[in-house]
Structure formats: structure tokens, C-alpha cells
Design a protein around this motif. Structure first.
Motif, PDB file in Angstrom:
ATOM      1  N   PRO A 208       1.080  13.131   0.044  1.00  0.00           N
ATOM      2  CA  PRO A 208       0.987  11.748  -0.908  1.00  0.00           C
ATOM      3  C   PRO A 208      -0.514  11.831  -1.627  1.00  0.00           C
ATOM      4  N   GLU A 209      -1.620  12.399  -0.695  1.00  0.00           N
ATOM      5  CA  GLU A 209      -3.096  12.549  -1.605  1.00  0.00           C
ATOM      6  C   GLU A 209      -2.807  13.167  -2.900  1.00  0.00           C
TER       7      GLU A 209
ATOM      8  N   ARG B 102       3.670   7.894  -5.788  1.00  0.00           N
ATOM      9  CA  ARG B 102       3.467   7.076  -4.732  1.00  0.00           C
ATOM     10  C   ARG B 102       4.566   6.396  -4.466  1.00  0.00           C
TER      11      ARG B 102
ATOM     12  N   TYR C 192       3.673   8.382   4.770  1.00  0.00           N
ATOM     13  CA  TYR C 192       2.809   9.203   6.130  1.00  0.00           C
ATOM     14  C   TYR C 192       1.837  10.254   5.363  1.00  0.00           C
ATOM     15  N   PRO C 193       0.724  10.237   5.437  1.00  0.00           N
ATOM     16  CA  PRO C 193      -0.367  10.920   4.777  1.00  0.00           C
ATOM     17  C   PRO C 193      -0.047  12.655   5.129  1.00  0.00           C
ATOM     18  N   HIS C 194       0.136  12.675   6.303  1.00  0.00           N
ATOM     19  CA  HIS C 194       0.198  14.190   6.875  1.00  0.00           C
ATOM     20  C   HIS C 194       1.636  14.725   6.556  1.00  0.00           C
ATOM     21  N   LYS C 195       2.609  13.879   5.919  1.00  0.00           N
ATOM     22  CA  LYS C 195       3.834  14.529   5.824  1.00  0.00           C
ATOM     23  C   LYS C 195       3.899  14.891   4.265  1.00  0.00           C
TER      24      LYS C 195
ATOM     25  N   ARG D 258      12.137   6.276   0.213  1.00  0.00           N
ATOM     26  CA  ARG D 258      11.972   6.423   1.713  1.00  0.00           C
ATOM     27  C   ARG D 258      12.738   5.237   2.045  1.00  0.00           C
TER      28      ARG D 258
ATOM     29  N   ASN E  85       8.430  12.856   4.329  1.00  0.00           N
ATOM     30  CA  ASN E  85       8.421  11.478   4.189  1.00  0.00           C
ATOM     31  C   ASN E  85       9.814  10.720   4.210  1.00  0.00           C
TER      32      ASN E  85
ATOM     33  N   PHE F 150      12.064  11.175   7.394  1.00  0.00           N
ATOM     34  CA  PHE F 150      11.433  10.833   8.802  1.00  0.00           C
ATOM     35  C   PHE F 150      12.726   9.957   9.541  1.00  0.00           C
TER      36      PHE F 150
ATOM     37  N   ALA G  31       2.225   2.819   2.087  1.00  0.00           N
ATOM     38  CA  ALA G  31       2.329   3.313   3.559  1.00  0.00           C
ATOM     39  C   ALA G  31       3.051   4.588   3.778  1.00  0.00           C
TER      40      ALA G  31
ATOM     41  N   SER H 297       0.795  -1.216   0.036  1.00  0.00           N
ATOM     42  CA  SER H 297       0.005  -0.101  -0.007  1.00  0.00           C
ATOM     43  C   SER H 297       1.044   1.221   0.000  1.00  0.00           C
TER      44      SER H 297
END
Lengths: 294, 371
Positions: free
Chosen positions: B132-133, B140, B88-91, B147, B96, B99, B86, B84
Motif C-alpha cells: 500500500p505505501e 489505495r 494492511y500495510p505489510h501485505k 477488498r 490484501n 486475506f 485501512a 483511511s
């Protein structure tokens, strides 16, 4: 079969589309009556705060006021007599700190319930959630005696503890469902990236739960703010009582204040949570979304 | 930099349910190893045990000779790309990537160097400040790889990373992942259920079934010399045809086709299995419609009816029937085929497989896998 779009009457099409969306007059009429039932009390409240006590007594309750001048007088009378300053401050402390603590603790619980595989996980959840199943009044008497025993009656701490505790179960339900929807691969990625449990919680999960956390915070803040029962019973001293308890000075057979003053006090008392809603409404609406982006 | 992974007697049980039943594997340093198998074969569980996301029930996992069983995944020096992604949607993309490096408390200059490298390799530059969105699936995917890349891991793990992409992008990313791995030379373990991915990307394929390794080898080895009927049927599309035969006097008697096949010497020791029933494995390209492909031995011709055909442009798949037996053949020089038409087929005996009728194991001579 191609259509020559130039020949179409777009205005006509738009009009037809609009007409399709409209309800009948009958439904509109019904809706208007329904709205009036809701709006009249607000109307009554708003016009009353602009009346002096004699003016209120002479006129029909729904008649328009003579001017807006008496508002200041009403506000000063209400503020001084109910010691609203202290009440507002207390309620704000209970609502913000109690609400925030409750949400944070609920988030911790939800994290544990969704991220750790331990025996009896659902049982624990049901136990926490059972807190919202029974009517809150049930807790009142035992709580009163316990608080008396522990010396927590009429203290800020006592009120904070109670409000925090009572506000935990509902956010646990919401946050548990929400966190269940967050991909576990995301935490695994973070763990492989070097994050320990606390970092996963605070820097990966929490930031992704801001929406539902804000939404439940607002609901819990409002609940605490509007609570009359527990505040009246557990804290009736001026220094610790909440704004809702403070408003009670205007009630009872010995009260000499007119409804104009009472309405003014009520409006002042409801402003803060209204303002909070206006400021946080975007987060509130976001929090109501079920889905999340992975 | 490249690390060697050794797996010994690896077992994973959930309660009483065994998922991985004892795996031995040497993954050479710098290799691209692909675990492939049907759903539930334990390939992802094995990968997750290497990653440290699942505990190891029994057995040993060593990386460069160091036992890793109890090491938390953050200390294993492995990086993983999830199915998926995976992210981090808020970053943002940059956050990302940063991190793990920030958690490691690396100096800013080093963080920037690593991120710049990853950004350059993966061409992430235009998206660095996006969340990411706001990225497409392929973007992605790249960020997820970035990452993993910035950590400069000893081992890369991929868990079905391409299964959420559309066909075109999948082909493109397949090439890109392979290119990246070649360039970096990092030991890579890649899990997929797609045998095309396995064949095209792997240096070493590990075919798994029911928690066990069925066969390990290079793609060509697995394809040409499958160890058993399962591997033979799993690798290759369309599937290998399995036809009952008996071994008689050094030849194969194929009663369904009404032919006797003289087998080339060396590949099978037919004399040792004389009189035995066996299963012949013939890939569609080894059942050749006469006149449409490589010419084959004349003693193996037989006729069959075409039930229907799939025209693929450069070739046509023929779904045929001979008596009660159905098989698929590949026609190299296509022409239009009418259903019900009868064609003559030859069998390319050079590349046939032969399996034991009861065990499904290959009857190939052990030393003959030098194709």
C-alpha cells in the motif's frame, strides 16, 4: 526574470554549499579530543590481545605489540580457564529466549492495553511500567531468597524466568505507543474480513510491529548479555552461569592471568551481541522510526 | 443477492451520552442509500452499528428479516470501505484482497476467480505485487473497494471514502463507485458529510441531525421539498435564503423586500395559516436578477444592492443586501458586476418553500410532494 543557467559556475556553487556545512577548526579539534577519550580504551583492548603476559609487563600499556601470534594462545587460555563455551551458550540462551519471550509477552500486553477498552487500563499500564522505575538491585535480595525457597537457584529455568520478567516493562512502553499509532480501522477491517482476535493480533498487528520489536529485542538481548549482578548472585555454577559471570574467574587477588588474557576474554564475550547488531541493524533503525504507513 | 436492511428504534449511547437517538429506516434491497449530515450527527455511528463495529444499545437491526444485533461483524455478510482505507500495510495488494477469502478457507480456484473479477472491475492489475505505501491515494481507494468486493457481500458500507482524495479524483471515484454499485446491484450504505456526494450518488438520502433522521427521500425530493428548515439549509450550495414573511389573505407579505407574492395553487394551503408569521425559503436560483435568467412574475420585483459577487464562469453568485436582510442570488447569464451596484430581482414563486416560524417544519401540503 529568467536566468541563463549556462552562465552559472556550478562548481563554485557546490563549493560554497559545502563550506556552509562545515564547522570551524575549533569545533573539529574539540570533537577529535572527545573521540580520542572514547577510542583509547578500545585501542588498548585491541593491542593487548596480541601481547604475551611478559610482553605486556615489560612494555608501556599503549605500545604496539611485536606480532599477532600470541592472540591464539591468549584465546585458548581464556576459553579454557573461564569455560567460556558454556558461558557463551548460557548467555545466548538467556538473551535470545528470555529476550524473545519478553518481547512477545510485552506485545500481548500492549495489544490488550491499546485494543481492549476496560476499566483501569492506564492503571495496569502504570503497574507494568513501574517495573522499570525502581533500580533493579532492589529485587536482588528478595529474589535470591525466593529462588532459594523454590529451588530455582542455579537453574536455567530460574534465570530465564528472571530475565524474561525483568525485560517485559520497557518493550510494553515502546510497543504500546507504537500500537497506539496503528490505525484501529485496520483491525476493524480485519475483523470484518473474518479475523478473530488472535488472528488480528498475530497476522495484522504483529507483522506491523516487527521494527520496534526487533529494536527492543536487541536492547533487551544486550542487557541480558551484559548483566553481571543477577547472574553472579542467582547462578554461579559453571553449567548455568552466564558469560559475564564466567569472566569473573579472571578477577580477584588470586587470579594469575595477565590483562592480555582478560582483554581477549572480554572481546570474545562481546562479539556475539556485536554480530547480532550488525545483522539486525536495518530493523533496529526502522524500529526507531516513530511513524508508520497506514 | 441484494439484501434489505431494516432498522427499528436504533439507539446508541456512550455511557450517558446519546449519539443515536432512535432511528427507523428501511433500506431497500439493491439501493444506494446515503447518510448525510453535519459532524456529530450520528451517521457514522449508525453505519458502524450496521457493520457490527459498535454494539447496539437499543432497537433492532435486521438484514433480510434476520436479526443481526448480536451477530459478530464477520458473520453479517457486510463489507466496509473505511475513510483511511485501512489496508494492511505489510501485505501486497494481492494479499490484501486474499486475506478474507483465505480466512474463509475458500478453495484456491474460487479465490482466484473472485480476485480476477475484482482486479478486472477495478483495474488493479498493474499494482498486484505492490504494498500500500507504494500506491497513490486513488489506487489505495480502489484496493480498499476490491477488498470489500471479493467478499461478495450482501451489503456494502462506505464511511466517507472520498474525503482523503483531491477534488478531481473525488469526482472520478464518485462516478466509479456509483457505476460499480449499479453494475453489482448490491445494497449500499454510504456515509458522507458532503451533500454533493449525497445528491449525485444516492437513490435515497437520509439527512441526519443530532442522532435523529430529519428526512428520508430521493435526492430531488429532498432538494425540492425539504421537510424542515434544517434540511433546506443543509442541502444545496449556496445555502437556501431564509426570509421572514407573513401570510395574509392568501398571499405572502415580504416586508424586507417590500413585495406581496401570489403563490401558485396547491403547494401550500395559505388560508389555513392566515395571519401567521412564517419563513420563506428561496434558493439562490429562485431570486432571479431581471434580464439574467428565467423571467418571473412582475408583481414580485424588488431592488437590492450587490455587496460583492463571485464569478464562477458559467454563472455568478451575487451577495446582496436589501435593508437589513442579506441574501445570495444566482445570475445565469453573467456579466461583470461592480460592488455597490443596484439590480432588480424577481422571485420565482413556483419553487419557493415555506416553513413554520417556530417549529421550522414545512407548511407544504402533505400530498403535494409530487414534483
Amino acid at each position: 526574470m529568467a536566468v541563463d543557467l549556462e552562465t552559472l559556475d556550478f562548481d563554485q556553487i557546490a563549493k560554497a554549499e559545502r563550506r556552509r556545512g562545515k564547522g570551524s577548526w575549533l569545533i573539529m579539534g574539540g570533537a577529535l579530543v572527545m573521540s580520542a577519550v572514547w577510542i583509547v580504551p578500545f585501542y588498548y583492548m585491541i593491542i593487548s590481545i596480541f601481547k604475551t603476559t611478559p610482553e605486556y609487563a615489560q612494555k608501556h600499556p599503549l605500545a604496539l605489540p611485536d606480532g599477532v601470534g600470541p592472540l591464539i594462545d591468549n584465546a585458548v587460555t581464556a576459553w579454557n580457564n573461564a569455560k567460556m563455551g558454556a558461558g557463551l551458550l548460557n548467555s545466548f540462551i538467556y538473551g535470545s529466549i528470555g529476550g524473545a519471550l519478553a518481547i512477545f509477552i510485552a506485545a500481548l500486553a500492549a495489544y490488550g492495553l491499546t485494543r481492549f477498552d476496560f476499566k483501569g487500563r492506564n492503571l495496569w499500564f502504570m503497574l507494568i511500567f513501574s517495573g522499570t522505575v525502581f533500580p533493579f538491585q532492589m529485587y536482588l535480595i528478595p529474589l535470591f531468597f525466593t529462588y532459594q525457597e523454590l529451588g530455582l537457584l542455579n537453574t536455567h529455568l530460574g534465570m530465564l524466568i528472571f530475565y524474561t520478567a525483568i525485560c517485559i516493562p520497557f518493550p510494553v512502553l515502546v510497543l504500546r505507543n507504537y500500537m497506539n499509532g496503528l490505525s484501529r480501522e485496520m483491525d476493524e477491517a480485519a475483523r470484518m474480513d473474518g479475523a478473530r482476535e488472535w488472528t488480528v493480533f498475530s497476522r495484522i498487528i504483529l507483522p506491523n510491529c516487527l521494527g520496534p520489536m526487533t529494536a527492543t529485542f536487541l536492547l533487551q538481548f544486550t542487557w541480558i548479555w551484559n548483566d553481571l549482578l543477577f547472574s553472579t548472585v542467582l547462578a554461579n555454577k559453571t553449567e548455568v552461569r552466564s558469560i559475564m559471570a564466567a569472566l569473573q574467574v579472571f578477577q580477584g587477588s588470586y587470579s594469575s592471568f595477565g590483562p592480555n588474557v582478560i582483554m581477549t576474554a572480554a572481546i570474545i564475550a562481546s562479539l556475539p551481541s556485536l554480530i547480532l547488531f550488525i545483522f539486525l541493524r536495518k530493523h533496529f533503525m526502522n524500529g526507531m522510526r516513530i511513524s508508520n504507513v497506514g | 443477492m441484494a439484501s434489505e436492511i431494516k432498522i427499528r428504534d436504533l439507539v446508541k449511547v456512550y455511557g450517558r451520552l446519546p449519539v443515536v437517538r432512535g432511528i427507523d429506516l428501511d433500506i431497500p434491497a439493491g439501493s444506494f442509500t446515503v447518510f448525510v449530515g453535519p459532524s456529530g450527527c450520528g451517521k457514522t455511528t449508525t453505519l458502524r452499528m450496521i457493520a457490527g463495529l459498535e454494539s447496539i444499545s437499543h432497537g433492532d437491526l435486521t438484514v433480510d428479516g434476520v436479526r443481526m444485533n448480536e451477530t459478530p461483524s464477520r458473520d453479517r455478510g457486510v463489507a466496509m470501505v473505511f475513510q483511511s482505507y485501512a489496508l494492511y500495510p505489510h501485505k501486497t495488494v494481492r494479499e490484501n484482497l486474499e486475506f478474507s477469502l483465505k480466512l474463509e478457507k475458500l478453495p484456491t480456484a474460487e479465490i482466484n476467480r473472485r480476485i480476477d473479477t475484482a482486479v478486472e472491475v477495478l483495474e488493479l492489475d498493474p499494482y498486484m505485487d505492490r504494498k500500500p505505501e507504494a500506491l497513490s491515494g486513488g489506487q489505495r481507494q480502489r484496493v480498499a473497494m476490491g477488498r470489500a468486493l471479493v467478499r461478495e457481500p450482501k451489503v456494502f458500507l462506505f464511511d466517507e471514502p472520498l474525503s482523503n482524495l483531491d477534488a478531481k479524483l473525488r469526482n472520478q471515484m464518485r462516478v466509479e463507485i456509483k457505476r460499480l454499485q449499479r453494475q453489482l446491484g448490491v445494497t449500499t450504505v454510504y456515509v458522507t458529510h458532503d451533500q454533493v456526494e449525497a445528491m449525485t450518488m444516492a437513490d435515497m438520502i437520509v439527512v441526519m441531525r443530532d442522532g435523529l433522521v430529519e428526512q428520508t427521500g430521493s435526492p430531488i425530493d429532498i432538494f425540492e421539498n425539504p421537510a424542515n428548515q434544517f434540511v433546506a439549509g443543509f442541502i444545496g450550495t449556496p445555502q437556501m435564503n431564509f426570509i421572514d414573511v407573513t401570510i395574509a389573505g392568501g398571499t405572502l407579505n415580504v416586508p424586507d423586500f417590500g413585495v406581496h407574492l401570489t403563490m401558485p395553487k396547491g403547494r401550500f394551503d395559505l388560508a389555513a395559516h392566515d395571519g401567521q408569521a412564517a419563513v420563506m425559503g428561496a434558493r439562490p436560483e429562485h431570486l432571479v436578477p431581471v434580464g439574467h435568467g428565467a423571467s418571473v412574475e412582475t408583481d414580485s420585483h424588488f431592488e437590492a444592492e450587490i455587496e460583492f459577487s463571485e464569478m464562477l464562469g458559467n454563472e455568478t453568485l451575487l451577495f446582496c443586501r436589501k435593508g437589513a436582510v442579506k441574501f445570495v442570488a444566482r445570475m445565469q447569464n453573467p456579466r461583470m458586476i461592480e460592488p455597490g451596484e443596484t439590480m432588480t430581482f424577481g422571485i420565482d414563486t413556483d419553487r419557493l418553500n415555506l416553513f413554520d416560524k417556530t417549529t421550522g417544519e414545512t407548511l407544504r401540503q402533505p400530498k403535494a410532494n409530487d414534483i
